[in-house]
Design a protein around this motif. Structure first.
Motif, PDB file in Angstrom:
ATOM      1  N   ARG A  68      28.461  42.392 -19.967  1.00 62.28           N
ATOM      2  CA  ARG A  68      28.008  42.812 -18.623  1.00 62.28           C
ATOM      3  C   ARG A  68      27.241  41.721 -17.871  1.00 62.28           C
ATOM      4  O   ARG A  68      26.487  42.006 -16.951  1.00 62.28           O
ATOM      5  CB  ARG A  68      27.170  44.096 -18.717  1.00 62.28           C
ATOM      6  N   LYS A  69      27.420  40.486 -18.275  1.00 62.61           N
ATOM      7  CA  LYS A  69      26.877  39.368 -17.519  1.00 62.61           C
ATOM      8  C   LYS A  69      27.900  38.952 -16.461  1.00 62.61           C
ATOM      9  O   LYS A  69      29.027  39.451 -16.434  1.00 62.61           O
ATOM     10  CB  LYS A  69      26.583  38.185 -18.443  1.00 62.61           C
TER      11      LYS A  69
ATOM     12  N   ASP B 222      26.452  22.894 -18.145  1.00 68.80           N
ATOM     13  CA  ASP B 222      26.451  24.257 -18.662  1.00 68.80           C
ATOM     14  C   ASP B 222      27.024  25.238 -17.650  1.00 68.80           C
ATOM     15  O   ASP B 222      26.957  25.017 -16.434  1.00 68.80           O
ATOM     16  CB  ASP B 222      25.020  24.685 -19.025  1.00 68.80           C
ATOM     17  N   LYS B 223      27.566  26.332 -18.154  1.00 64.93           N
ATOM     18  CA  LYS B 223      28.071  27.389 -17.283  1.00 64.93           C
ATOM     19  C   LYS B 223      26.901  28.091 -16.590  1.00 64.93           C
ATOM     20  O   LYS B 223      25.828  28.267 -17.174  1.00 64.93           O
ATOM     21  CB  LYS B 223      28.876  28.400 -18.092  1.00 64.93           C
ATOM     22  N   ALA B 224      27.130  28.513 -15.354  1.00 65.18           N
ATOM     23  CA  ALA B 224      26.089  29.221 -14.598  1.00 65.18           C
ATOM     24  C   ALA B 224      26.246  30.712 -14.851  1.00 65.18           C
ATOM     25  O   ALA B 224      26.949  31.417 -14.123  1.00 65.18           O
ATOM     26  CB  ALA B 224      26.209  28.903 -13.119  1.00 65.18           C
ATOM     27  N   ILE B 225      25.584  31.194 -15.905  1.00 61.70           N
ATOM     28  CA  ILE B 225      25.718  32.588 -16.322  1.00 61.70           C
ATOM     29  C   ILE B 225      24.461  33.360 -15.928  1.00 61.70           C
ATOM     30  O   ILE B 225      23.346  32.965 -16.265  1.00 61.70           O
ATOM     31  CB  ILE B 225      25.933  32.681 -17.843  1.00 61.70           C
ATOM     32  N   VAL B 226      24.658  34.463 -15.208  1.00 61.41           N
ATOM     33  CA  VAL B 226      23.540  35.320 -14.813  1.00 61.41           C
ATOM     34  C   VAL B 226      23.285  36.313 -15.933  1.00 61.41           C
ATOM     35  O   VAL B 226      24.192  37.055 -16.334  1.00 61.41           O
ATOM     36  CB  VAL B 226      23.840  36.067 -13.501  1.00 61.41           C
ATOM     37  N   SER B 227      22.069  36.319 -16.471  1.00 61.90           N
ATOM     38  CA  SER B 227      21.748  37.216 -17.582  1.00 61.90           C
ATOM     39  C   SER B 227      21.903  38.673 -17.157  1.00 61.90           C
ATOM     40  O   SER B 227      21.762  39.024 -15.983  1.00 61.90           O
ATOM     41  CB  SER B 227      20.328  36.954 -18.086  1.00 61.90           C
ATOM     42  N   ARG B 228      22.212  39.535 -18.117  1.00 58.00           N
ATOM     43  CA  ARG B 228      22.594  40.923 -17.834  1.00 58.00           C
ATOM     44  C   ARG B 228      21.563  41.659 -16.991  1.00 58.00           C
ATOM     45  O   ARG B 228      21.904  42.366 -16.030  1.00 58.00           O
ATOM     46  CB  ARG B 228      22.813  41.657 -19.158  1.00 58.00           C
ATOM     47  N   LEU B 229      20.281  41.490 -17.309  1.00 56.30           N
ATOM     48  CA  LEU B 229      19.241  42.214 -16.595  1.00 56.30           C
ATOM     49  C   LEU B 229      19.035  41.703 -15.168  1.00 56.30           C
ATOM     50  O   LEU B 229      18.406  42.371 -14.346  1.00 56.30           O
ATOM     51  CB  LEU B 229      17.918  42.136 -17.360  1.00 56.30           C
ATOM     52  N   LYS B 230      19.581  40.520 -14.864  1.00 58.23           N
ATOM     53  CA  LYS B 230      19.393  39.941 -13.535  1.00 58.23           C
ATOM     54  C   LYS B 230      20.611  40.115 -12.631  1.00 58.23           C
ATOM     55  O   LYS B 230      20.572  39.686 -11.477  1.00 58.23           O
ATOM     56  CB  LYS B 230      19.046  38.453 -13.649  1.00 58.23           C
TER      57      LYS B 230
END
Length: 250
Positions: A218-219, A230-238
């Motif tokens: 769910r990211k 690095d990949k620009a991954i938005v953490s799940r809670l954000k």
């Protein structure tokens, strides 16, 4: 009140400690001799300190180098044999500048000045004030490239990210340059309408975002105009606050 002494002359350091602790309001919690030890200690314990006593000429360089490596927020009394650094001292939290060989009275005067400043600030805080809603965010960052100090404007920075414990800024033109600040500081001085911290490692400029794609657990992952290694991954809670920010700017 807790005091740190940074002084590479052992006799002077001991004398300072004795004079300072004549005032029952102060306790010298640590005595250090070098820039490197001071940076390590302040990184861990600065929040427990109230006042610093710094010599300027230390064995491994000028103590001003400490301010280039970490964010020093504690007031400083400079004790030195040299009188040409007064302006630099003022710009680096200096509340007093004492020339060696110093007199005992001068040290007590510096301590009293600190106590008066604390009392004045406390009185100000106890009075009702009208809070200004506008905030001036940082407009540029300094970085070092070989022997030159470069100025990079925030509007030209695509993202900030951590790589091997160092914070770098990546400009829209692809320049990767180090910033000698921690990520918490960078986030606090950048306009939150323009920059969003998508995870612990990365702070992204909204003008750098092209699209959003689903990712594992769910990211989401961002396609950026300018990206680092690095990949620009938005953490799940954000994910939800990030989408709201991207759409509304808040």
């Amino acid at each position: 009140m807790n005091v740190l002494i940074v002084e590479d002359e052992l006799h002077t350091s001991k004398l300072l400690k004795e004079i300072i602790e004549q005032d029952d309001d102060f306790l010298v919690t640590k005595q250090l001799e070098t820039i490197s030890d001071s940076v390590v200690y302040l990184n861990k314990h600065q929040n427990k300190l109230d006042l610093l006593f710094l010599d300027i000429q230390l064995a491994d360089g000028h103590s001003f180098e400490i301010f280039n490596q970490i964010d020093v927020t504690t007031p400083v009394v400079f004790c030195t044999a040299y009188d040409e650094y007064t302006m630099q001292a003022i710009k680096n939290n200096g509340i007093d500048y004492i020339l060696k060989p110093f007199k005992e009275e001068e040290i007590h005067n510096a301590l009293n000045k600190y106590k008066q400043l604390v009392e004045a600030f406390q009185n100000k805080l106890s009075q009702p004030v009208q809070i200004k809603t506008t905030h001036q965010y940082q407009q540029s960052f300094l970085t070092q490239q070989r022997d030159k100090t470069l100025v990079k404007f925030v509007k030209d920075i695509a993202l900030f990210y951590i790589d091997y414990e160092t914070v770098y800024m990546l400009t829209f033109t692809g320049e990767k340059l180090p910033i000698f600040k921690n990520m918490g500081y960078v986030e606090s001085v950048c306009d939150p309408n323009q920059f969003f911290r998508i995870n612990r490692q990365m702070l992204v400029n909204r003008n750098n975002v092209i699209s959003i794609e689903p990712y594992f657990n769910r990211k989401i992952i961002l396609q950026l105009k300018t990206r680092g290694d690095d990949k620009a991954i938005v953490s799940r809670l954000k994910v939800t606050p990030f989408k709201e920010w991207l759409e509304t700017g808040k």
